[in-house]
Design a protein around this motif. Structure first.
Motif, PDB file in Angstrom:
ATOM      1  N   PRO A  29      37.477  40.628  44.250  1.00 17.84           N
ATOM      2  CA  PRO A  29      38.317  39.768  43.419  1.00 17.84           C
ATOM      3  C   PRO A  29      38.495  38.405  44.076  1.00 17.84           C
ATOM      4  O   PRO A  29      38.604  38.302  45.298  1.00 17.84           O
ATOM      5  N   PHE A  31      40.922  35.639  44.592  1.00 14.08           N
ATOM      6  CA  PHE A  31      42.332  35.289  44.488  1.00 14.08           C
ATOM      7  C   PHE A  31      42.492  33.780  44.343  1.00 14.08           C
ATOM      8  O   PHE A  31      41.719  32.993  44.887  1.00 14.08           O
ATOM      9  N   TRP A  82      52.720  35.328  46.516  1.00 17.74           N
ATOM     10  CA  TRP A  82      53.032  36.200  45.391  1.00 17.74           C
ATOM     11  C   TRP A  82      54.441  35.894  44.879  1.00 17.74           C
ATOM     12  O   TRP A  82      55.391  35.837  45.661  1.00 17.74           O
ATOM     13  N   ARG A  86      52.568  38.184  40.638  1.00 19.35           N
ATOM     14  CA  ARG A  86      51.273  37.555  40.509  1.00 19.35           C
ATOM     15  C   ARG A  86      51.187  36.392  41.496  1.00 19.35           C
ATOM     16  O   ARG A  86      52.207  35.944  42.018  1.00 19.35           O
ATOM     17  N   THR A 164      35.726  45.903  34.896  1.00 17.96           N
ATOM     18  CA  THR A 164      37.123  46.235  34.616  1.00 17.96           C
ATOM     19  C   THR A 164      38.056  45.298  35.360  1.00 17.96           C
ATOM     20  O   THR A 164      39.058  44.816  34.804  1.00 17.96           O
ATOM     21  N   TRP A 165      37.752  45.021  36.638  1.00 17.72           N
ATOM     22  CA  TRP A 165      38.555  44.065  37.401  1.00 17.72           C
ATOM     23  C   TRP A 165      38.568  42.709  36.704  1.00 17.72           C
ATOM     24  O   TRP A 165      39.610  42.059  36.600  1.00 17.72           O
ATOM     25  N   THR A 168      40.990  42.848  33.774  1.00 23.00           N
ATOM     26  CA  THR A 168      42.393  43.239  33.949  1.00 23.00           C
ATOM     27  C   THR A 168      43.122  42.463  35.040  1.00 23.00           C
ATOM     28  O   THR A 168      44.331  42.230  34.928  1.00 23.00           O
ATOM     29  N   LEU A 169      42.438  42.056  36.106  1.00 23.26           N
ATOM     30  CA  LEU A 169      43.127  41.442  37.233  1.00 23.26           C
ATOM     31  C   LEU A 169      43.650  40.028  36.991  1.00 23.26           C
ATOM     32  O   LEU A 169      44.562  39.592  37.701  1.00 23.26           O
ATOM     33  N   LEU A 172      47.276  39.351  37.269  1.00 17.93           N
ATOM     34  CA  LEU A 172      47.913  39.257  38.579  1.00 17.93           C
ATOM     35  C   LEU A 172      47.639  37.919  39.251  1.00 17.93           C
ATOM     36  O   LEU A 172      48.068  37.707  40.392  1.00 17.93           O
ATOM     37  N   VAL A 174      44.464  36.766  39.611  1.00 23.77           N
ATOM     38  CA  VAL A 174      43.101  36.787  40.128  1.00 23.77           C
ATOM     39  C   VAL A 174      42.216  36.028  39.150  1.00 23.77           C
ATOM     40  O   VAL A 174      42.185  36.334  37.961  1.00 23.77           O
TER      41      VAL A 174
END
Length: 318
Positions: A29, A31, A82, A86, A164-165, A168-169, A172, A174
């Motif tokens: 991922p 960030f 954070w 997120r 999937t990451w 969905t991420l 957060l 990402v």
């Protein structure tokens, strides 16, 4: 004692439009933070931004954490802050631009985390010639047991899980994925990896701003597909603070006018070319644009007021 010393040129990534799926790949991922190299040597920790600038004083919390690493360790990774579950890019930019006097208070208010994605040296051994897979295993063994605020980023070799990451991420904070070959050495200064961003936003050139430089209220944008400049919706407090720190470096002489939805024609202060913003643009009765984040040009180091970095620094992004 590590033979690697700052300034160390980092590996970077080439943007791609689709998820690579060939054999022998690893997915991490990406960030949304501030690129940083951590050095543990000579009994102390040194923190280097992507540009090569030493930023240790701006991150006293990470300096303390990095001092616990074994001597001769060099990590590459991303600093994030954070907030509300997120990552907050504006917050980490505030941390990166902090003066030594302000840094301790900001560290308490906005504690930083370090997402380590590569181990460049261990026990003084330069690991860059090793394949990524071997460096990854040693990274997890070394950093995994430490716990926050320094932790290894997740990694998968399954393209299905990576997809999937990707879907969905972003919730957060990402911003996408970085793709690396399992057998690849670390190539300092080269675009050795691939990066896939997932965002519904668009990049727009920042033409100017409304309000005072120390308290900007909105940005004037050239949004692709729009015939005339747009005045953004009011900036959030975090974006306003970030813009206030940046705009004096870019303000150009003169004035301009643009049409703001519901307000008609208003004046604004123009900026020199170079700043862009990621915006969410929509259409109601009039076009509207919401600024999601500011982007800096590749040659600009945000931590040094009025200074451009000719050595390839810049946004401190992968």
């Amino acid at each position: 004692m590590s033979t690697l010393r700052p300034p160390l040129r980092v590996a970077t990534a080439e943007p791609v439009a689709t998820l690579p799926r060939e054999a022998g790949l690893a997915y991490e991922p990406k960030f949304d933070g501030h690129r940083m190299v951590l050095f543990a040597a000579d009994g102390r920790a040194v923190l280097q931004a992507r540009s090569g600038r030493i930023v240790t004083a701006a991150f006293p919390d990470l300096e303390r954490a990095a001092a616990e690493l074994p001597q001769g360790t060099v990590l590459d990774g991303e600093v994030v802050v954070w907030r509300d579950g997120r990552t907050d890019f504006a917050a980490v930019q505030r941390r990166a631009a902090a003066t030594p006097g302000r840094a301790p208070a900001l560290a308490r208010a906005l504690p930083a985390s370090y997402a380590a994605f590569d181990l460049l040296a261990e026990g003084g051994e330069d690991l860059r010639p090793l394949p990524y897979g071997r460096r990854r295993a040693r990274l997890v063994a070394l950093v995994g047991p430490l716990g926050p605020p320094i932790q290894p980023v997740p990694m998968t070799r399954d393209p299905g899980e990576a997809q999937t990451w990707l879907e969905t991420l972003p919730a957060l904070g990402v911003e996408g994925l970085v793709v690396k070959r399992w057998d690849q050495p670390y190539r300092s200064g080269a675009r050795a990896w691939r990066k896939l961003r997932r965002t519904t936003g668009r990049d727009a050139a920042v033409l100017g701003f409304t309000g005072r430089p120390e308290h900007p209220s909105a940005l004037v944008l050239a949004v692709p597909g729009e015939a005339a400049p747009l005045v953004s919706r009011p900036l959030t407090p975090a974006l306003r603070a970030q813009a206030a720190a940046l705009l004096p470096r870019w303000t150009a002489p003169g004035t301009g006018t643009a049409v703001a939805p519901g307000r008609g024609e208003i004046g604004y202060r123009p900026l020199s070319p170079g700043l862009t913003a990621e915006v969410e643009a929509g259409t109601a009765r009039h076009p509207v644009a919401t600024v999601r984040r500011l982007r800096l040009p590749e040659e600009f180091d945000p931590g040094v007021p009025g200074e451009r970095d000719p050595g390839g620094g810049g946004t401190n992004k992968v």
